[in-house]
Design an enzyme around this catalytic site. Sequence first.
Site, PDB file in Angstrom:
ATOM      1  N   GLY A  87       0.724  -1.573   0.166  1.00  0.00           N
ATOM      2  CA  GLY A  87      -0.044  -0.255  -0.508  1.00  0.00           C
ATOM      3  C   GLY A  87       0.865   1.032  -0.384  1.00  0.00           C
ATOM      4  N   SER A  88       0.995   2.157   1.181  1.00  0.00           N
ATOM      5  CA  SER A  88       1.416   3.491   0.921  1.00  0.00           C
ATOM      6  C   SER A  88       0.245   4.797   1.548  1.00  0.00           C
ATOM      7  CB  SER A  88       2.174   3.578   0.203  1.00  0.00           C
ATOM      8  OG  SER A  88       3.477   2.619  -0.321  1.00  0.00           O
ATOM      9  N   ASN A  89       0.868   5.638   1.836  1.00  0.00           N
ATOM     10  CA  ASN A  89       0.221   6.709   2.287  1.00  0.00           C
ATOM     11  C   ASN A  89       1.578   7.923   1.370  1.00  0.00           C
ATOM     12  OD1 ASN A  89      -1.959   6.321   3.497  1.00  0.00           O
ATOM     13  ND2 ASN A  89      -0.512   6.138   5.295  1.00  0.00           N
ATOM     14  N   ASN A 143      -3.561   4.928  -1.568  1.00  0.00           N
ATOM     15  CA  ASN A 143      -4.139   3.820  -2.267  1.00  0.00           C
ATOM     16  C   ASN A 143      -5.755   3.622  -2.822  1.00  0.00           C
ATOM     17  OD1 ASN A 143      -2.344   2.378  -0.288  1.00  0.00           O
ATOM     18  ND2 ASN A 143      -1.337   2.804  -2.100  1.00  0.00           N
TER      19      ASN A 143
END
Length: 808
Positions: free
Chosen positions: A244-246, A516
């Site tokens: 995922g990620s921000n 995401n």
Amino acid sequence: MRTRLRQLVVSAVALLTASAVLPSAGATAADGDARAGGHRTSHGGLSAVIRYTEYGVPHIVAKDYANLGFGTGWAQAADQVCVLADGFVTVQGERSRHFGPDAAPDFSLSSATTNLTSDLYFRGVRDAGTVRRLLDRPEPLGPSRAVEELTRGWAAGYNAWLKKNRITDPACAGAAWVRPVSTLDVFSRAYALAVLGGEGRLVDTITTARPPAAGATSTAATPDARTAARAAAELYGAANADMGSNAVAFSGDTTANGRGLLLGNPHYPWAGGRRFWQAQQTIPGELNVSGGSLLGSPITQIGFNAKVAWSHTVATGVPMNIHQLTLDPADPTTYLVDGVPERMTKRTVTVGVKDGSPVTRTQWWTRYGPVVTSLGADLPLPWTAGTAYALNDPNTANIRFTDTSLGFAKARGTADVLKSLARHQGLPWVNTVAADSAGHTLFTQSQTLPRITDELAARCSTPLGRATYPSAGVAILDGSRADCALGSDADAVQPGIFGPAKMPTLKDAPYAENSNDSAWLANADRPLTGYERVFGNIGTQRSMRTRGAVEDVAAMADRGGLTVRDLQRQQFANRVPAADLTVDDVARACAVLPGGTATDSDGKVVDVSEACGVFKTWDRTANTDSAGALLFDRFWRRLNAVVPRAQFWKVPFSAADPVTTPHTLNTDAPGFATALADTVRDLRAAGVALDAKLGDHQFVVRNGLRIPVSGGTESLGVWNKIESPWRPAEGVYPEVSSGSSHIQAVGWDGGRCPVARTLLTYSQSSNPNSPHHLDQTRLFSAEKWVTSRFCEKDILSSPKLRVVRVSQ
């Protein structure tokens, strides 16, 4: 200025190395696969200087790309030799030979569930010469000379480290499978990463697909439309739990000094071959970049330089599609296109097996790609006498990720980031978020995606595809019609993909953020629309993490005057958006339960009155000292598992108000009281106090040391995402499987050096005997950061400075 910089760096390095006692590497060895389409493994003369500063971060200086690759390969091997070696066994198709056919790989380079299917796939790729052919193509389809040299040098550096050093990591010390590698091996690892979302996700079905037996019926037992839509959405419609990620970029209009800011927070596995590794890479006057790279990569993939910073988030674009084949009634390995028969290509692959005879299997390939028989366990695509399904993955022709990243590393601003994306078009499954020292911001979903337009899907989807494409962007097209081919965009570097003009892109917004979900709400005030469904959805409910992130960063942008310190606070705010929306309602509903009790799923009455008070006093954060975070986490997971979506909220989602809807928890929904009772029962059974501090039960253990970990799971919406397996009998999350990894908070103050704070949450080395096995993990636990040493004066002033000159 470039000449002066070169002189400064070279002089400093010469001064340091002249006064240091420096080890020398042995000559490089290579395996029998020493050539990869004209790319030779190095045989001498390569060298680099590695300056180590706090927490084992290497600053690698070399005179050109081959020597920089050499230093990078050496330094990566020093920190991660066992993990790297395991990955090379994977791409060489030799896991079964060394580890047995039935064991499972670590899923870092594909989704294969056994070593045997992994080997059959990767050995098949090698036997077919797939990567060699890609390397022989001219730039930009093939690698640039710089990337060829970087990769050649990386293999030589890795091999030189192996020859000179004794392995102390017990994971592979003395193992026969730790061997020298070739340039082709390093490029094959890059290829595996490129196809993770397509062929790599379907390795098991590619390697086990078999034509039907003679006389089999032509009836296809495919799922109904609703089941297919749900299965496709589960497979491709949401971010993977371990990927995922921000990331958020703030423009100069929102910052204290008019310059940009970037906070990158990738969520990746904490163990195995998809870990990040930190370094600074410098060729004086040519390249100077700092950041993280995935293991085995010769260049920084997420990072910053003196002018620009960038990060990536896993995108919603679906990097593959399916073609439904109409088969020749007389031969299920022949398919028809406009009535003309075409024979499938039969690939016969043999792999060695530990303590057993070699295994030989066949794979079946078409003009579109390999035949597959499912898209996951819940979406079978049976190969019958009349029908088969073939996978198209355009990233099987994409080995351009490294060149794209090198373009970022040399960029002078966000405009150059876009130029690299347009030239190389090499990002297979990620978005890009960037900011620069001039105050510009960028979000772009520039992916290598199959050219599935909504018009094509409407015209060519099969009945199954008419269910899967709207729900998840998974196109299943009629492969019997030539007019259903994907076509080409004039600005695309390869046929059958979208060109840069079609990519959802947002420039110079006050903030640009992604967590995401699709590109739609990269900025809630400037929503992106008009892109094809294969890129992602528009006007649909956002995840809890996206909602919380947009609330946070929009408020930050409105407040203005932002600095790097504000980015640091956002990373560790550990706000739980799900609790802000619901915990008051939960506490009130709990307080009015008759007698303070609820009935659990076994029909037993449970006293839940204590939980009511814990919910009421909890600070709604997932800090390690938060009393009530664990109780809410366990309750929230149960509630989401038992209450249907349609009954979960009293106020439904509205596309006109996508950040704050849906809201108001439906505490009258069947299952609410039961979920509460089950949660209280289970925690008490494990001996866990309802007001226990999160860090006492969410932690990692390194070298016998228990290290508390803050953060929370996906459904809680916490920016600092942490995913951990629960041990119910003990009431603990004793290890992190994935989550916050290579974090960077970057800005500029008008000087020559970026203002950067970084953190590699799981530390630099997997080796438990390394001094850098847990040092940054302890920082992460304490919510502290590493001050990046980017400029020469900062590197040379490090109290932990250690200088090593490595050479052949």
